[in-house]
Design a protein around this motif. Structure first.
Motif, PDB file in Angstrom:
ATOM      1  N   HIS A  62       0.853  -1.189   0.000  1.00 47.19           N
ATOM      2  CA  HIS A  62       0.000   0.000   0.000  1.00 47.19           C
ATOM      3  C   HIS A  62       0.885   1.233   0.000  1.00 47.19           C
ATOM      4  O   HIS A  62       1.900   1.287   0.705  1.00 47.19           O
ATOM      5  CB  HIS A  62      -0.886  -0.002   1.247  1.00 47.19           C
ATOM      6  N   LEU A  63       0.526   2.212  -0.814  1.00 44.84           N
ATOM      7  CA  LEU A  63       1.228   3.492  -0.856  1.00 44.84           C
ATOM      8  C   LEU A  63       0.201   4.618  -0.844  1.00 44.84           C
ATOM      9  O   LEU A  63      -0.822   4.546  -1.527  1.00 44.84           O
ATOM     10  CB  LEU A  63       2.075   3.629  -2.125  1.00 44.84           C
ATOM     11  N   SER A  64       0.475   5.668  -0.077  1.00 45.50           N
ATOM     12  CA  SER A  64      -0.328   6.888  -0.105  1.00 45.50           C
ATOM     13  C   SER A  64       0.533   7.978  -0.725  1.00 45.50           C
ATOM     14  O   SER A  64       1.573   8.346  -0.168  1.00 45.50           O
ATOM     15  CB  SER A  64      -0.773   7.287   1.305  1.00 45.50           C
ATOM     16  N   LEU A  65       0.111   8.460  -1.892  1.00 43.47           N
ATOM     17  CA  LEU A  65       0.915   9.376  -2.693  1.00 43.47           C
ATOM     18  C   LEU A  65       0.124  10.666  -2.888  1.00 43.47           C
ATOM     19  O   LEU A  65      -0.861  10.696  -3.617  1.00 43.47           O
ATOM     20  CB  LEU A  65       1.256   8.742  -4.043  1.00 43.47           C
ATOM     21  N   TYR A  66       0.574  11.714  -2.216  1.00 41.48           N
ATOM     22  CA  TYR A  66      -0.173  12.973  -2.170  1.00 41.48           C
ATOM     23  C   TYR A  66       0.576  14.079  -2.897  1.00 41.48           C
ATOM     24  O   TYR A  66       1.790  14.225  -2.733  1.00 41.48           O
ATOM     25  CB  TYR A  66      -0.383  13.415  -0.719  1.00 41.48           C
ATOM     26  N   GLN A  67      -0.162  14.872  -3.663  1.00 40.32           N
ATOM     27  CA  GLN A  67       0.434  16.085  -4.206  1.00 40.32           C
ATOM     28  C   GLN A  67       0.535  17.124  -3.096  1.00 40.32           C
ATOM     29  O   GLN A  67      -0.355  17.238  -2.253  1.00 40.32           O
ATOM     30  CB  GLN A  67      -0.417  16.626  -5.348  1.00 40.32           C
TER      31      GLN A  67
ATOM     32  N   HIS B 230      -3.054   3.721  -3.171  1.00 37.91           N
ATOM     33  CA  HIS B 230      -2.733   2.654  -4.111  1.00 37.91           C
ATOM     34  C   HIS B 230      -2.474   1.378  -3.319  1.00 37.91           C
ATOM     35  O   HIS B 230      -1.824   1.413  -2.273  1.00 37.91           O
ATOM     36  CB  HIS B 230      -1.477   3.014  -4.915  1.00 37.91           C
ATOM     37  N   ALA B 231      -2.959   0.250  -3.843  1.00 36.65           N
ATOM     38  CA  ALA B 231      -2.782  -0.994  -3.092  1.00 36.65           C
ATOM     39  C   ALA B 231      -2.869  -2.191  -4.019  1.00 36.65           C
ATOM     40  O   ALA B 231      -3.528  -2.162  -5.062  1.00 36.65           O
ATOM     41  CB  ALA B 231      -3.851  -1.118  -2.002  1.00 36.65           C
ATOM     42  N   ARG B 232      -2.199  -3.262  -3.596  1.00 37.94           N
ATOM     43  CA  ARG B 232      -2.426  -4.540  -4.237  1.00 37.94           C
ATOM     44  C   ARG B 232      -3.825  -5.020  -3.870  1.00 37.94           C
ATOM     45  O   ARG B 232      -4.383  -4.626  -2.838  1.00 37.94           O
ATOM     46  CB  ARG B 232      -1.381  -5.564  -3.779  1.00 37.94           C
ATOM     47  N   ALA B 233      -4.377  -5.882  -4.699  1.00 42.25           N
ATOM     48  CA  ALA B 233      -5.730  -6.373  -4.458  1.00 42.25           C
ATOM     49  C   ALA B 233      -5.834  -6.989  -3.068  1.00 42.25           C
ATOM     50  O   ALA B 233      -4.996  -7.811  -2.677  1.00 42.25           O
ATOM     51  CB  ALA B 233      -6.107  -7.408  -5.519  1.00 42.25           C
TER      52      ALA B 233
END
Length: 396
Positions: free
Chosen positions: A202-207, A257-260
């Motif tokens: 899991h990734l949290s990608l913020y502008q 974003h994450a894997r299923a």
């Protein structure tokens, strides 16, 4: 009797009583205030840890008494910097919560953590306390960027904390902030590729956004900081979507974003408009059709708990239009979109009144939104324009 037969006299609340609920626990303290942060976080020279434990347990007991009997599917410790909490306090809160509510067999218990060596040293004890998922605030993989963002750790320390987290917790997320001033496509491509190589699910990608009241907002107003150009930020967003999808960690929400199967179950309750209890300073909640809010300032919250045995500032009933609007605004952030029939059922608003059909048809013609039967979703190209699209299509 309600004038509309679709809306019962006793308005429905945001989730069926058999549905699981979530618990959010807010720890408001940080070592320092980051210049981009507009969260309810505070720096204090001294904290009476025992008093805070007792106050949080009291606030929790009050909320559970009003929202009991339902299965508890997730607990989320946010802040502030909850990794500054002693693990025994975390354990006490987990034990109390799972005593008040029956925990699901796969309950997700997440704690936000800063990647300092001091906090990483507590990870094993936090796991022993019951935490099974950690969200690590790396924020950048370049030392210069970390200094710009006001972070106390450097890349070496952050990656050491990530290694420890991955060895201790079953599930690990980390945050990165991109679209920083001066960051090129090549810069972000290299940084994100490095982040994807670490193998988290899991990734949290913020502008980077300039929030009112922050140090960065002051610098922008003074002409001392120039945010990334909107077109450039959009390019970086598209680059992010392509790279994460190729790596098998596609977006399931605009910034997550994450894997299923590895999506944040706690945040999905918010986005799917389920009920959640919120305790601690400034915590919001949704309870059986009520919007709950705790006192924001730590001292005010503590005083309220001392007087009333809870930190509630307000609990306001949400009318059908409010519930429908919230459900749509939250749900359309998700790649899966929203089931309009479900939103109508939960809110009490007729399906035909939820969205502007003409606006949906117009935007669908531009490839920005799609409606298939009762399901409405934002197309990938539309996610870039989400803030502009939502007021167009949400009719309530």
């Amino acid at each position: 009797m309600s004038p509309d037969p679709f809306i019962p006299a006793a308005a429905p609340h945001s989730s069926d009583l058999a549905d699981p609920i979530a618990l959010y626990v807010h720890w408001p303290f940080c070592v320092s205030k980051c210049p981009y942060c507009d969260f309810n976080s505070h720096v204090r020279a001294e904290i009476d840890i025992e008093a805070w434990r007792d106050a949080l347990l009291s606030d929790l007991a009050h909320e559970a008494a009003l929202n009991g009997g339902r299965p508890l599917s997730s607990i989320f410790f946010g802040g502030g910097t909850p990794s500054l909490m002693p693990p025994r306090i975390v354990e006490a809160l987990i034990d109390a919560a799972t005593g008040h509510w029956p925990a699901t067999s796969d309950i997700e218990i997440t704690l936000e953590a800063n990647p300092s060596s001091v906090e990483a040293a507590r990870f094993a004890d936090l796991a022993a306390a019951g935490v099974n998922r950690v969200s690590l605030g790396l924020q950048a993989l370049e030392d210069e960027a970390l200094r710009f963002l006001g972070r106390a750790h450097d890349v070496r320390e952050g990656l050491a904390a990530l290694d420890i987290a991955q060895s201790v917790f079953a599930r690990v997320n980390f945050d990165l902030i991109y679209a920083r001033p001066g960051q090129s496509e090549a810069d972000w491509e290299a940084e994100l590729a490095r982040g994807l190589s670490f193998g988290t699910d899991h990734l949290s990608l913020y502008q980077l956004t300039i929030e009112p009241g922050t140090r960065f907002a002051t610098l922008v107003a003074q002409g001392r900081l120039t945010p990334a150009d909107a077109d450039h930020a959009a390019t970086l967003y598209e680059q992010t979507q392509a790279m994460t999808a190729a790596a098998g960690i596609p977006a399931y929400e605009i910034s997550n974003h994450a894997r299923a199967g590895q999506e944040s179950r706690h945040n999905l309750i918010y986005w799917r408009y389920g009920d959640y209890a919120g305790i601690g300073p400034g915590a919001h909640g949704r309870r059986r059709g009520l919007a709950t809010l705790r006192h924001r300032k730590p001292e005010n919250w503590m005083n309220a708990v001392g007087r009333n045995r809870h930190g509630l500032q307000s609990e306001e009933p949400l009318d059908p239009a409010d519930r429908a609007r919230e459900a749509l605004l939250m749900g359309l952030r998700l790649v899966e979109g929203v089931d309009l029939e479900r939103v109508g059922r939960l809110s009490g608003v007729p399906i035909a009144a939820l969205i502007d059909a003409d606006a949906v048809a117009r935007l669908a013609g531009h490839g920005l939104i799609r409606q298939e039967g009762r399901r409405l979703r934002i197309e990938p190209a539309g996610m870039l324009l989400l803030d502009a699209i939502l007021p167009e299509v949400v009719a309530v």
